[in-house]
Design an enzyme around this catalytic site. Structure first.
Site, PDB file in Angstrom:
ATOM      1  N   CYS A   2       0.870  -1.178   0.000  1.00  0.00           N
ATOM      2  CA  CYS A   2       0.000   0.000   0.000  1.00  0.00           C
ATOM      3  C   CYS A   2       0.910   1.232   0.000  1.00  0.00           C
ATOM      4  O   CYS A   2       2.110   1.129   0.093  1.00  0.00           O
ATOM      5  CB  CYS A   2      -0.846  -0.004   1.265  1.00  0.00           C
ATOM      6  SG  CYS A   2      -1.803  -1.503   1.453  1.00  0.00           S
ATOM      7  N   ARG A  27       1.398   1.973  -5.913  1.00  0.00           N
ATOM      8  CA  ARG A  27       1.694   0.936  -4.922  1.00  0.00           C
ATOM      9  C   ARG A  27       0.443   0.158  -4.537  1.00  0.00           C
ATOM     10  O   ARG A  27       0.508  -0.863  -3.868  1.00  0.00           O
ATOM     11  CB  ARG A  27       2.317   1.550  -3.673  1.00  0.00           C
ATOM     12  CG  ARG A  27       3.612   2.306  -3.901  1.00  0.00           C
ATOM     13  CD  ARG A  27       4.078   2.932  -2.624  1.00  0.00           C
ATOM     14  NE  ARG A  27       4.317   1.920  -1.625  1.00  0.00           N
ATOM     15  CZ  ARG A  27       5.492   1.285  -1.475  1.00  0.00           C
ATOM     16  NH1 ARG A  27       6.490   1.571  -2.275  1.00  0.00           N
ATOM     17  NH2 ARG A  27       5.669   0.362  -0.563  1.00  0.00           N
ATOM     18  N   TRP A  74      -3.814  -1.711  -1.307  1.00  0.00           N
ATOM     19  CA  TRP A  74      -3.903  -2.955  -2.085  1.00  0.00           C
ATOM     20  C   TRP A  74      -4.374  -3.987  -1.069  1.00  0.00           C
ATOM     21  O   TRP A  74      -3.640  -4.327  -0.136  1.00  0.00           O
ATOM     22  CB  TRP A  74      -2.543  -3.341  -2.652  1.00  0.00           C
ATOM     23  CG  TRP A  74      -2.599  -4.516  -3.578  1.00  0.00           C
ATOM     24  CD1 TRP A  74      -2.905  -4.525  -4.904  1.00  0.00           C
ATOM     25  CD2 TRP A  74      -2.387  -5.893  -3.208  1.00  0.00           C
ATOM     26  NE1 TRP A  74      -2.868  -5.804  -5.405  1.00  0.00           N
ATOM     27  CE2 TRP A  74      -2.572  -6.675  -4.377  1.00  0.00           C
ATOM     28  CE3 TRP A  74      -2.057  -6.538  -2.031  1.00  0.00           C
ATOM     29  CZ2 TRP A  74      -2.440  -8.051  -4.396  1.00  0.00           C
ATOM     30  CZ3 TRP A  74      -1.932  -7.917  -2.044  1.00  0.00           C
ATOM     31  CH2 TRP A  74      -2.126  -8.661  -3.215  1.00  0.00           C
ATOM     32  N   ASN A 100       0.879  -0.291   6.095  1.00  0.00           N
ATOM     33  CA  ASN A 100       1.286  -1.078   4.924  1.00  0.00           C
ATOM     34  C   ASN A 100       1.974  -2.325   5.468  1.00  0.00           C
ATOM     35  O   ASN A 100       2.939  -2.229   6.213  1.00  0.00           O
ATOM     36  CB  ASN A 100       2.257  -0.266   4.056  1.00  0.00           C
ATOM     37  CG  ASN A 100       2.797  -1.100   2.900  1.00  0.00           C
ATOM     38  OD1 ASN A 100       2.183  -2.083   2.502  1.00  0.00           O
ATOM     39  ND2 ASN A 100       3.957  -0.727   2.376  1.00  0.00           N
ATOM     40  N   GLY A 101       1.453  -3.491   5.119  1.00  0.00           N
ATOM     41  CA  GLY A 101       2.070  -4.725   5.605  1.00  0.00           C
ATOM     42  C   GLY A 101       0.987  -5.731   5.983  1.00  0.00           C
ATOM     43  O   GLY A 101      -0.179  -5.563   5.638  1.00  0.00           O
ATOM     44  N   GLU A 495       9.414 -13.212 -20.221  1.00  0.00           N
ATOM     45  CA  GLU A 495       9.168 -11.800 -19.865  1.00  0.00           C
ATOM     46  C   GLU A 495       8.095 -11.213 -20.772  1.00  0.00           C
ATOM     47  O   GLU A 495       7.199 -10.497 -20.313  1.00  0.00           O
ATOM     48  CB  GLU A 495      10.467 -11.012 -19.958  1.00  0.00           C
ATOM     49  CG  GLU A 495      10.343  -9.526 -19.720  1.00  0.00           C
ATOM     50  CD  GLU A 495       9.752  -9.153 -18.363  1.00  0.00           C
ATOM     51  OE1 GLU A 495       9.611 -10.035 -17.492  1.00  0.00           O
ATOM     52  OE2 GLU A 495       9.405  -7.985 -18.174  1.00  0.00           O
ATOM     53  N   LYS A 499       4.560  -9.551 -19.459  1.00  0.00           N
ATOM     54  CA  LYS A 499       4.151  -8.180 -19.812  1.00  0.00           C
ATOM     55  C   LYS A 499       2.731  -8.174 -20.365  1.00  0.00           C
ATOM     56  O   LYS A 499       1.889  -7.392 -19.966  1.00  0.00           O
ATOM     57  CB  LYS A 499       5.122  -7.594 -20.842  1.00  0.00           C
ATOM     58  CG  LYS A 499       6.480  -7.236 -20.303  1.00  0.00           C
ATOM     59  CD  LYS A 499       6.522  -5.971 -19.481  1.00  0.00           C
ATOM     60  CE  LYS A 499       6.415  -6.107 -18.019  1.00  0.00           C
ATOM     61  NZ  LYS A 499       7.203  -6.907 -17.192  1.00  0.00           N
ATOM     62  N   GLU A 502       0.010  -9.113 -17.624  1.00  0.00           N
ATOM     63  CA  GLU A 502      -0.251  -8.255 -16.455  1.00  0.00           C
ATOM     64  C   GLU A 502      -0.896  -6.925 -16.825  1.00  0.00           C
ATOM     65  O   GLU A 502      -1.494  -6.293 -15.950  1.00  0.00           O
ATOM     66  CB  GLU A 502       1.010  -8.047 -15.628  1.00  0.00           C
ATOM     67  CG  GLU A 502       2.109  -7.254 -16.279  1.00  0.00           C
ATOM     68  CD  GLU A 502       3.271  -7.034 -15.313  1.00  0.00           C
ATOM     69  OE1 GLU A 502       3.074  -6.925 -14.100  1.00  0.00           O
ATOM     70  OE2 GLU A 502       4.409  -6.979 -15.802  1.00  0.00           O
ATOM     71  N   HIS A 518       6.611 -31.157 -27.064  1.00  0.00           N
ATOM     72  CA  HIS A 518       6.400 -32.039 -25.896  1.00  0.00           C
ATOM     73  C   HIS A 518       5.041 -31.789 -25.261  1.00  0.00           C
ATOM     74  O   HIS A 518       4.829 -32.089 -24.093  1.00  0.00           O
ATOM     75  CB  HIS A 518       7.533 -31.837 -24.892  1.00  0.00           C
ATOM     76  CG  HIS A 518       8.878 -32.187 -25.449  1.00  0.00           C
ATOM     77  ND1 HIS A 518       9.305 -33.484 -25.650  1.00  0.00           N
ATOM     78  CD2 HIS A 518       9.852 -31.386 -25.933  1.00  0.00           C
ATOM     79  CE1 HIS A 518      10.507 -33.470 -26.199  1.00  0.00           C
ATOM     80  NE2 HIS A 518      10.876 -32.210 -26.383  1.00  0.00           N
ATOM     81  N   LYS A 617       2.878  -2.078  -7.557  1.00  0.00           N
ATOM     82  CA  LYS A 617       4.246  -2.003  -8.062  1.00  0.00           C
ATOM     83  C   LYS A 617       5.234  -2.774  -7.197  1.00  0.00           C
ATOM     84  O   LYS A 617       6.143  -3.400  -7.699  1.00  0.00           O
ATOM     85  CB  LYS A 617       4.695  -0.538  -8.147  1.00  0.00           C
ATOM     86  CG  LYS A 617       6.095  -0.347  -8.692  1.00  0.00           C
ATOM     87  CD  LYS A 617       6.221  -0.883 -10.090  1.00  0.00           C
ATOM     88  CE  LYS A 617       7.621  -0.756 -10.638  1.00  0.00           C
ATOM     89  NZ  LYS A 617       7.780  -1.445 -11.952  1.00  0.00           N
TER      90      LYS A 617
HETATM   91  C1  AGP Z   1       6.821  -7.102 -13.446  1.00  0.00           C
HETATM   92  O1  AGP Z   1       6.306  -6.358 -14.524  1.00  0.00           O
HETATM   93  C2  AGP Z   1       5.922  -7.086 -12.256  1.00  0.00           C
HETATM   94  N1  AGP Z   1       5.538  -5.789 -11.881  1.00  0.00           N
HETATM   95  C3  AGP Z   1       6.445  -7.921 -11.110  1.00  0.00           C
HETATM   96  O2  AGP Z   1       6.596  -9.241 -11.583  1.00  0.00           O
HETATM   97  C4  AGP Z   1       7.815  -7.489 -10.512  1.00  0.00           C
HETATM   98  O3  AGP Z   1       8.846  -7.715 -11.446  1.00  0.00           O
HETATM   99  C5  AGP Z   1       8.081  -8.354  -9.277  1.00  0.00           C
HETATM  100  O4  AGP Z   1       7.060  -8.097  -8.326  1.00  0.00           O
HETATM  101  C6  AGP Z   1       9.444  -8.094  -8.644  1.00  0.00           C
HETATM  102  O5  AGP Z   1       9.495  -6.755  -8.204  1.00  0.00           O
HETATM  103  P1  AGP Z   1      10.929  -6.179  -7.735  1.00  0.00           P
HETATM  104  O6  AGP Z   1      11.830  -6.228  -8.942  1.00  0.00           O
HETATM  105  O7  AGP Z   1      10.631  -4.807  -7.273  1.00  0.00           O
HETATM  106  O8  AGP Z   1      11.429  -7.068  -6.641  1.00  0.00           O
END
Ligand code: AGP
Length: 622
Positions: A2, A27, A74, A100-101, A495, A499, A502, A518, A617
């Site tokens: 958060c 966040r 969040w 936050n936590g 990757e 992308k 998400e 396979h 994030k």
């Molecule tokens: C990637 O686009 C995502 N936002 C997520 O997978 C991110 O890479 C992951 O949470 C790791 O975050 P960090 O690099 O801040 O540890």
């Protein structure tokens, strides 16, 4: 994950809190709220949804209140609705806080507090902390019946007493109705920074909410709290031991966190990769001598060069960069290397032999699973390094040494420039380690010369944005995609799939191209785009075979190929080209079209690119 922001000063707090929350919205953004303290009462405004929803319910700018706390959420416990939104009051109405936590023992504490007569309104773990503080504050005595010390500020004592009962993680900003001239911040496992201005203070989850007011900050460590009053601030442990903290200079600037004319932060961060990669490489690459200088770990290179094994741990995109790193360390430095999902590593009672090097990769430096893996590695005696972007973040401060990406704040939830910079740092590390083992100067000089050309080559890919948008548009109703690559482009396939998933909410899967036969090739239809990374490399002929297998079954192909490769054109329903470079460095180029493809797909689908649903994030919860 958060966002917390709190203001203590002389200016109207409301606009400062709202602006700060907007800078932290990436966040977490499923509900938001503020609490203002004035004339002996809390004015609390909170609502589900975005900060803009909160602005809609605020009264005309309240200019009287100069102390307040704010939160953008969040959800971890309790659905995103008004009653579960922060701030939370205790049942006496004297304590209000944002959190936050995750409070791991909230259920048992809640049960005990209810037995003690406390009332609850929400389903959150956070409200338990508010009631716990309120309980000790009102009773003015500890659980063991000991009265609060007379010489102590009762509010501060109640906070400390309450937190001795709490297990879990928290970044907290707390106010007490009876103490309008005091604000408390506490950190354990979630980030919390105190911005120190001219007779004003901003407590926040990250520097983005502070930089507008001051560039001076105190980074709290775990189990530390800050006690802010009009006369200044004190830092101490939650066990009330004074702690001396140095003021640090916040390294980000306002323009780095502004959109600067782009439609989205993700669009900006994709576009700024050429220049931030130049910044990442600047002063670190000595092409002439085939060497790399990484100040943050220069003293560890001797140990690193002798190590028998490297373990990397990360999550999400950072894990994909780690997989590229695994290939690079083994190919260039001949060091056995493996990359682990941090969330798995930390619970597996891992074996770390003497001399193992552990490298944590994390853009935010706050990812709970990666931080826990770091702590596990340290407990097992490994040398622990970090490859991190956010300066002063918890992982950066917990590892023995590390390398900062130096790409500036990454605001878009979908990580882009951090990935290419992580790969650049891993490449530099692998080359320098190789030079201290078996890699010759000529080979290193060649690789480093190529590395220095990557930013300009990334810039050339940007020119294909409209072409890539049209490809996204042409396939926008396809609900399932495959991303396929070999060798160093296999992590890039993973990757690319992440992308797309998400931010466009399209289901996508990344695979080693050879794995198709396979099983997964059973999925192929003409409605399932297969994205192949088929650049000129040692796997080129093989991947052409994989493309033909898909096409023979009616599959549609989107191919990322090397500029000037006319042969491959015949296999592509859509073709995107990238400049040529040495195989080891191709991931920094081949990922860019996939970032752009995902971006355009999300825009065409009308999604909130920077704040995709259900995500945040920085994943500071487990
Ligand atoms: C990637 O686009 C995502 N936002 C997520 O997978 C991110 O890479 C992951 O949470 C790791 O975050 P960090 O690099 O801040 O540890």
């Amino acid at each position: 994950m958060c966002g917390i922001v709190a203001y203590f000063g002389k200016k109207p707090a409301q606009p400062i809190l709202i602006e700060g929350l907007k800078r932290l919205e990436y966040r977490g953004y499923d509900s938001a709220g503020i609490a203002l303290l004035k004339n002996g009462r809390f004015d609390i405004y909170k609502t589900p949804g975005r900060i803009s929803n909160l602005e809609d319910i605020l009264p005309p700018e309240d200019l009287q209140a100069t102390v307040g706390i704010g939160h953008t959420r969040w959800a971890t416990h309790g659905e995103p609705n008004t009653v579960n939104a922060h701030p939370h009051l205790d049942d006496t109405g004297k304590i209000v806080l944002v959190h936050n936590g995750i409070i791991e023992n909230y259920a048992s504490l809640k049960k005990w507090l209810i037995k003690e007569g406390c009332q609850f309104r929400s389903q959150t773990d956070t409200e338990v902390v508010a009631n716990l503080i309120g309980y000790f504050y009102e009773k003015n005595c500890a659980r063991d019946g000991q009265n609060a010390p007379k010489d102590r500020n009762r509010f501060e004592w109640a906070v400390q007493e309450a937190l001795t009962e709490v297990h879990g993680t928290y970044g907290l900003a707390i106010m007490c109705l009876d103490c309008p001239n005091v604000m408390i911040g506490v950190k354990k496992g979630s980030p919390l920074i105190l911005g120190v201005g001219e007779n004003e203070y901003v407590i926040a989850s990250d520097a983005a909410a502070i930089i507008e007011h001051t560039s001076q900050a105190v980074y709290l460590s775990d189990n530390e709290m800050v006690f802010v009053t009009e006369g200044g601030f004190e830092t101490k442990t939650v066990t009330n031991i004074e702690v001396r903290k140095e003021l640090s200079e916040i390294e980000i600037s306002l323009d780095q966190i502004e959109l600067e004319g782009f439609d989205h932060y993700m669009q900006k961060e994709i576009a700024e990769q050429p220049q931030v990669l130049e910044t990442c490489l600047n002063g670190r690459v000595d092409v002439k001598n085939g060497r790399v200088i990484l100040g943050g770990i220069q003293n560890q290179f001797r140990i690193l060069a002798r190590t028998k094994r490297v373990i990397m741990a990360a999550c999400g995109t950072a894990w994909h960069a780690g997989l590229v790193g695994e290939f690079l360390f083994e190919q260039l430095a001949r060091i056995p290397t493996e990359v682990e999902y941090a969330s798995e590593f930390r619970y597996r009672n891992p074996i770390l032999e003497e001399g193992t090097i552990f490298i944590a990769i994390s853009q935010s430096g706050e990812t709970a699973d990666t931080l826990a893996a770091v702590e596990q590695a340290k407990e097992r005696g490994a040398t622990v390094l970090g490859i991190v972007n956010v300066v002063g973040s918890t992982i950066a401060r917990t590892t023995d040494a590390g390398v900062y990406l130096r790409v500036g704040p990454e605001i878009g939830v979908a990580s882009t420039k951090a990935f290419t910079a992580q790969v650049a740092v891993l490449a530099m590390l692998a080359i320098e380690l190789g030079r201290r083992r078996h890699l010759g100067a000529d080979a290193a000089q060649y690789l480093l010369r190529e590395l220095m050309q990557i930013p300009q080559k990334v810039r050339r890919i940007m020119a294909q944005s409209d072409h890539i948008r049209r490809i996204a548009q042409a396939n926008i109703d396809r609900e399932n995609w495959l991303f396929l690559g070999r060798g160093l482009n296999y992590p890039v396939a993973l990757e690319g799939a992440l992308k797309l998933k998400e931010i466009s909410y399209i289901h996508a899967e990344g695979l080693p191209a050879a794995e198709m036969k396979h099983g997964p090739i059973a999925l192929i239809t003409d409605r399932m785009p297969a994205v192949f990374i088929a650049t000129k490399c040692s796997h080129y002929e093989k991947i052409i075979g994989n493309i033909e297998e898909v096409r023979a079954r009616g599959g549609k192909t989107i191919i990322i190929a090397t500029e000037g490769d006319d042969h491959i054109r015949q296999y592509a329903d859509h073709l995107i080209t990238v400049p040529d470079t040495v195989e080891q460095l191709q991931p920094m180029l081949t990922v860019v079209p996939l970032q752009m493809l995902a971006y355009h797909a999300a825009v065409v689908r009308g999604h909130d690119v920077d704040k995709p649903r259900n995500l945040a994030k920085s994943v500071t919860v487990e």
